[in-house]
Design a protein around this motif. Structure first.
Motif, PDB file in Angstrom:
ATOM      1  N   ALA A  96      -1.508  61.668 -13.082  1.00 42.95           N
ATOM      2  CA  ALA A  96      -2.497  62.160 -14.040  1.00 42.95           C
ATOM      3  C   ALA A  96      -2.284  63.621 -14.470  1.00 42.95           C
ATOM      4  CB  ALA A  96      -3.907  61.962 -13.483  1.00 42.95           C
ATOM      5  N   PRO A  97      -2.082  64.580 -13.533  1.00 45.21           N
ATOM      6  CA  PRO A  97      -1.875  65.973 -13.966  1.00 45.21           C
ATOM      7  C   PRO A  97      -0.642  66.135 -14.849  1.00 45.21           C
ATOM      8  CG  PRO A  97      -2.440  65.889 -11.634  1.00 45.21           C
ATOM      9  CD  PRO A  97      -2.176  64.474 -12.056  1.00 45.21           C
ATOM     10  N   THR A  98       0.437  65.413 -14.517  1.00 42.62           N
ATOM     11  CA  THR A  98       1.656  65.489 -15.316  1.00 42.62           C
ATOM     12  C   THR A  98       1.439  64.898 -16.699  1.00 42.62           C
ATOM     13  OG1 THR A  98       2.984  65.301 -13.303  1.00 42.62           O
ATOM     14  CG2 THR A  98       4.098  64.879 -15.398  1.00 42.62           C
ATOM     15  N   VAL A  99       0.702  63.793 -16.756  1.00 39.14           N
ATOM     16  CA  VAL A  99       0.402  63.167 -18.049  1.00 39.14           C
ATOM     17  C   VAL A  99      -0.399  64.132 -18.920  1.00 39.14           C
ATOM     18  CG1 VAL A  99      -0.901  61.327 -19.186  1.00 39.14           C
ATOM     19  CG2 VAL A  99       0.535  60.797 -17.209  1.00 39.14           C
TER      20      VAL A  99
ATOM     21  N   PHE B  89       1.835  66.798 -20.239  1.00 40.15           N
ATOM     22  CA  PHE B  89       2.694  66.244 -21.276  1.00 40.15           C
ATOM     23  C   PHE B  89       1.971  66.182 -22.616  1.00 40.15           C
ATOM     24  CE2 PHE B  89       3.571  62.376 -23.719  1.00 40.15           C
ATOM     25  CZ  PHE B  89       4.861  62.639 -24.133  1.00 40.15           C
ATOM     26  N   TYR B  90       0.721  65.711 -22.614  1.00 36.09           N
ATOM     27  CA  TYR B  90      -0.033  65.599 -23.863  1.00 36.09           C
ATOM     28  C   TYR B  90      -0.229  66.961 -24.521  1.00 36.09           C
ATOM     29  CZ  TYR B  90      -1.211  60.686 -23.278  1.00 36.09           C
ATOM     30  OH  TYR B  90      -1.133  59.328 -23.188  1.00 36.09           O
ATOM     31  N   GLU B  91      -0.504  67.970 -23.718  1.00 37.72           N
ATOM     32  CA  GLU B  91      -0.689  69.321 -24.261  1.00 37.72           C
ATOM     33  C   GLU B  91       0.611  69.832 -24.876  1.00 37.72           C
ATOM     34  OE1 GLU B  91      -2.202  71.791 -21.156  1.00 37.72           O
ATOM     35  OE2 GLU B  91      -3.834  70.404 -20.661  1.00 37.72           O
ATOM     36  N   ALA B  92       1.721  69.678 -24.147  1.00 37.89           N
ATOM     37  CA  ALA B  92       3.015  70.168 -24.628  1.00 37.89           C
ATOM     38  C   ALA B  92       3.461  69.409 -25.874  1.00 37.89           C
ATOM     39  CB  ALA B  92       4.062  70.039 -23.529  1.00 37.89           C
ATOM     40  N   LEU B  93       3.176  68.115 -25.933  1.00 37.81           N
ATOM     41  CA  LEU B  93       3.578  67.302 -27.078  1.00 37.81           C
ATOM     42  C   LEU B  93       2.928  67.807 -28.362  1.00 37.81           C
ATOM     43  CD1 LEU B  93       4.988  64.842 -28.291  1.00 37.81           C
ATOM     44  CD2 LEU B  93       3.025  63.444 -27.565  1.00 37.81           C
ATOM     45  N   LEU B  94       1.636  68.091 -28.315  1.00 37.62           N
ATOM     46  CA  LEU B  94       0.959  68.582 -29.518  1.00 37.62           C
ATOM     47  C   LEU B  94       1.438  69.980 -29.894  1.00 37.62           C
ATOM     48  CD1 LEU B  94      -1.099  68.100 -31.723  1.00 37.62           C
ATOM     49  CD2 LEU B  94      -2.855  69.065 -30.222  1.00 37.62           C
TER      50      LEU B  94
END
Length: 225
Positions: A69-72, A75-80
């Motif tokens: 969960a923390p990695t996911v 990832f979502y923050e970095a993707l945007l």
């Protein structure tokens, strides 16, 4: 004979004549889950459609590989932020971190995305994407959620509504916008609008007061987000 005033019902469907009257330029209004919103079908929407497809593809691919969960969340923050790096004007920078109120010597809560302009003034602190910026170089910010709930939205408003982020460049003095970006949502559009209205109304009610003599007054709110 007393003439009755006609009453305007704003809760029902918007008549076609009214819809046509509201058109200006290339814009039009459309109903989205019970709310009327204005749209402009120009190149930004085509760009948005392409970026939306890319975000969805990367999202589906990553979650097949990783469930931590923390990695996911990271990832979502970095993707945007990566997407914003591609489409931003050259003068703007994209990062994550804090906005520092120089007057009160107080930092905001950590923000997932910070947009800032260091054309004339540097950030207070910068280490790659992590930044601390003053409100005079701050442009905008966003909170990122994998799945948005009304609880998330309510908490986000409570955490940011009274912080001095500065003034949004196209708004009256003291007005700043903080955005919430979600990859999916458990909330209907109308429920989100009502949640925002209720939280802002509750905040504004804190500025209502009474004098010793009993007169009702409203204190000044210098900043609102």
């Amino acid at each position: 004979m007393e003439k009755k005033q006609s009453q305007l019902d704003l809760t029902g469907a918007v008549p076609l004549q009214v819809q046509e009257n509201q058109r200006h330029g290339s814009g039009y209004i459309a109903e989205i889950e019970g709310l009327w919103e204005e749209f402009y079908p120009h190149e930004d929407l085509f760009l948005g459609a392409r970026l939306s497809r890319r975000l969805r593809a990367d999202q589906n691919w990553f979650e097949k590989l990783v469930r931590h969960a923390p990695t996911v969340g990271t990832f979502y923050e970095a993707l945007l932020r990566d997407i914003l790096h591609e489409i931003k004007p050259a003068r703007l920078q994209v990062g994550t971190g804090f906005v520092f109120d120089m007057e009160r010597r107080k930092a905001s809560r950590q923000l997932d995305v910070i947009i800032y302009d260091c054309t004339d003034k540097a950030a207070l602190f910068r280490n790659r994407e992590f930044v601390v910026v003053s409100s005079d170089v701050f442009v905008s910010a966003a909170e990122i959620k994998k799945t948005l709930t009304l609880k998330d939205l309510r908490q986000h408003i409570q955490n940011t509504v009274n912080f001095r982020f500065g003034t949004h460049r196209s708004s009256p003095h003291g007005v700043q916008f903080i955005n919430v970006f979600a990859y999916s949502s458990r909330c209907k559009t109308r429920a989100m609008a009502e949640c925002i209205k209720d939280e802002l109304s509750r905040h504004i009610n804190n500025f209502h007061a009474q004098t010793v003599s009993g007169a009702a007054v409203m204190l000044v709110a210098l900043y609102i987000t």
